[in-house]
Design an enzyme around this catalytic site. Sequence first.
Site, PDB file in Angstrom:
ATOM      1  N   SER A  25       0.826  -1.216   0.000  1.00 36.07           N
ATOM      2  CA  SER A  25       0.000   0.000   0.000  1.00 36.07           C
ATOM      3  C   SER A  25       0.854   1.258   0.000  1.00 36.07           C
ATOM      4  CB  SER A  25      -0.900   0.051   1.235  1.00 36.07           C
ATOM      5  OG  SER A  25      -1.711  -1.074   1.301  1.00 36.07           O
ATOM      6  N   HIS A  55      -4.561   0.536  -5.885  1.00 37.71           N
ATOM      7  CA  HIS A  55      -3.610  -0.453  -6.378  1.00 37.71           C
ATOM      8  C   HIS A  55      -3.827  -0.577  -7.881  1.00 37.71           C
ATOM      9  CE1 HIS A  55      -2.505  -2.047  -2.414  1.00 37.71           C
ATOM     10  NE2 HIS A  55      -3.765  -1.853  -2.098  1.00 37.71           N
ATOM     11  N   HIS A  77      -5.518  -9.397  -1.818  1.00 41.80           N
ATOM     12  CA  HIS A  77      -5.660  -9.527  -0.364  1.00 41.80           C
ATOM     13  C   HIS A  77      -6.718 -10.576  -0.025  1.00 41.80           C
ATOM     14  CE1 HIS A  77      -3.817  -5.428  -0.432  1.00 41.80           C
ATOM     15  NE2 HIS A  77      -3.215  -5.890   0.645  1.00 41.80           N
ATOM     16  N   TYR A  79      -8.635 -10.356   2.478  1.00 46.98           N
ATOM     17  CA  TYR A  79      -9.853  -9.664   2.958  1.00 46.98           C
ATOM     18  C   TYR A  79     -10.780  -9.220   1.831  1.00 46.98           C
ATOM     19  CZ  TYR A  79      -7.211  -5.302   2.074  1.00 46.98           C
ATOM     20  OH  TYR A  79      -6.473  -4.300   1.492  1.00 46.98           O
ATOM     21  N   GLU A  80     -10.274  -9.244   0.606  1.00 49.89           N
ATOM     22  CA  GLU A  80     -11.141  -8.913  -0.523  1.00 49.89           C
ATOM     23  C   GLU A  80     -12.050 -10.084  -0.879  1.00 49.89           C
ATOM     24  OE1 GLU A  80      -8.833  -6.611  -3.763  1.00 49.89           O
ATOM     25  OE2 GLU A  80      -7.330  -7.658  -2.568  1.00 49.89           O
ATOM     26  N   ALA A 107       2.375  -2.124   4.331  1.00 58.69           N
ATOM     27  CA  ALA A 107       2.141  -1.109   5.358  1.00 58.69           C
ATOM     28  C   ALA A 107       1.690  -1.851   6.604  1.00 58.69           C
ATOM     29  CB  ALA A 107       1.063  -0.141   4.892  1.00 58.69           C
ATOM     30  N   MET A 205      -2.187  -6.989   7.183  1.00 58.60           N
ATOM     31  CA  MET A 205      -3.189  -7.883   6.590  1.00 58.60           C
ATOM     32  C   MET A 205      -2.681  -8.585   5.330  1.00 58.60           C
ATOM     33  SD  MET A 205      -6.397  -5.263   6.912  1.00 58.60           S
ATOM     34  CE  MET A 205      -6.655  -4.273   8.393  1.00 58.60           C
ATOM     35  N   SER A 206      -1.369  -8.763   5.231  1.00 59.19           N
ATOM     36  CA  SER A 206      -0.840  -9.384   4.006  1.00 59.19           C
ATOM     37  C   SER A 206       0.464 -10.099   4.306  1.00 59.19           C
ATOM     38  CB  SER A 206      -0.602  -8.286   2.956  1.00 59.19           C
ATOM     39  OG  SER A 206       0.455  -7.446   3.356  1.00 59.19           O
ATOM     40  N   ASN A 229       1.385   3.593  11.219  1.00 62.24           N
ATOM     41  CA  ASN A 229       0.517   4.090  12.310  1.00 62.24           C
ATOM     42  C   ASN A 229       0.788   3.275  13.569  1.00 62.24           C
ATOM     43  OD1 ASN A 229      -0.948   1.930  10.536  1.00 62.24           O
ATOM     44  ND2 ASN A 229      -1.906   1.783  12.555  1.00 62.24           N
ATOM     45  N   HIS A 241      -7.686   4.328   7.140  1.00 60.63           N
ATOM     46  CA  HIS A 241      -6.888   3.928   5.981  1.00 60.63           C
ATOM     47  C   HIS A 241      -6.136   5.115   5.383  1.00 60.63           C
ATOM     48  CE1 HIS A 241      -5.627   1.508   2.655  1.00 60.63           C
ATOM     49  NE2 HIS A 241      -6.258   2.263   1.774  1.00 60.63           N
TER      50      HIS A 241
HETATM   51  N1  HPA Z   1      -3.437  -3.032  11.503  1.00 61.29           N
HETATM   52  C1  HPA Z   1      -3.559  -3.890  10.477  1.00 61.29           C
HETATM   53  N2  HPA Z   1      -3.114  -3.642   9.267  1.00 61.29           N
HETATM   54  C2  HPA Z   1      -2.504  -2.460   9.051  1.00 61.29           C
HETATM   55  C3  HPA Z   1      -2.351  -1.509  10.066  1.00 61.29           C
HETATM   56  C4  HPA Z   1      -2.849  -1.823  11.368  1.00 61.29           C
HETATM   57  O1  HPA Z   1      -2.744  -1.027  12.319  1.00 61.29           O
HETATM   58  N3  HPA Z   1      -1.703  -0.436   9.526  1.00 61.29           N
HETATM   59  C5  HPA Z   1      -1.484  -0.754   8.221  1.00 61.29           C
HETATM   60  N4  HPA Z   1      -1.971  -1.972   7.928  1.00 61.29           N
END
Ligand code: HPA
Length: 266
Positions: A25, A55, A77, A79-80, A107, A205-206, A229, A241
């Site tokens: 990302s 993307h 992903h 989650y998609e 990320a 998440m990847s 973050n 996001h």
């Molecule tokens: N949690 C899960 N996935 C993420 C995060 C997070 O805080 N930041 C970027 N991808």
Amino acid sequence: MEQTVNYIQEKIKEFKPQIGVILGSGLGDFADDFESIIIPYNDIPGFENSNVKGHKGQLVFAEVNGKRLVMMQGRYHFYEGHSMKTVTFPVKVMRKLGVETLIVTNAAGAVDGSFIPGELMFITDHINFMGTNPLIGMNDDSLGTRFPDMSEVYSKDLIEIAEETAEELNVEYQKGVYLSTTGPSYESPSEIKMFRMLGADAVGMSTVPEAIVARWSGMKVLGISCITNYAAGISDSPLNHQEVIDTANRVKENFKKLLAELIKKI
Ligand code: HPA
């Protein structure tokens, strides 16, 4: 698989990629800087249709600092709603094309409260918290064994090269354990507290599915997280996001520099 590989080889002709790069990302721009052959996922037989915002969804073949690369601009992903098979199919294809090293980027949220958003983290190990495994199902013996060893998914040699390079470029970095969830919801503060107790330093998440398949098929793997973050409960602010994308964009230039330099040394 045969059809997929044939289709790609017809497009790239004599070009034989050595290094695969999955751009996470906000980090996809890296692939734009080089003269390349581009193949959209939607054109490749065997690749699922991809449609995530932000993307591009394409393979980019380019020579970068003397190395032949295949880069994924955008990934599938879990989650998609994509299956683990779909998520990891491109990695198997890369292997069939001759790729020996995979650099996988993402990320991630900081579970270790001493990390600072904007830093890079070299992944030393992972915790698969997705509740499934990409290797479930019939084993493809042409790529790897049924019960592959995962004691060094992320190559110590490559981490050393990455550290050296970061130091030369004065890029701040951390090292740590990446834990993967399915998403798409971010974690609760209690989950983050638990992940910390389990030994995680960053959460995302990847990456874990792709890394497992890469290692299984005999590739050396380097994992780089962009800490975008603080994970839930590490700071008081709510997650979104946009913050993830904004931080990744802020770090992009350092990230691109680092990636280009370390590719020279692999
Ligand atoms: N949690 C899960 N996935 C993420 C995060 C997070 O805080 N930041 C970027 N991808």
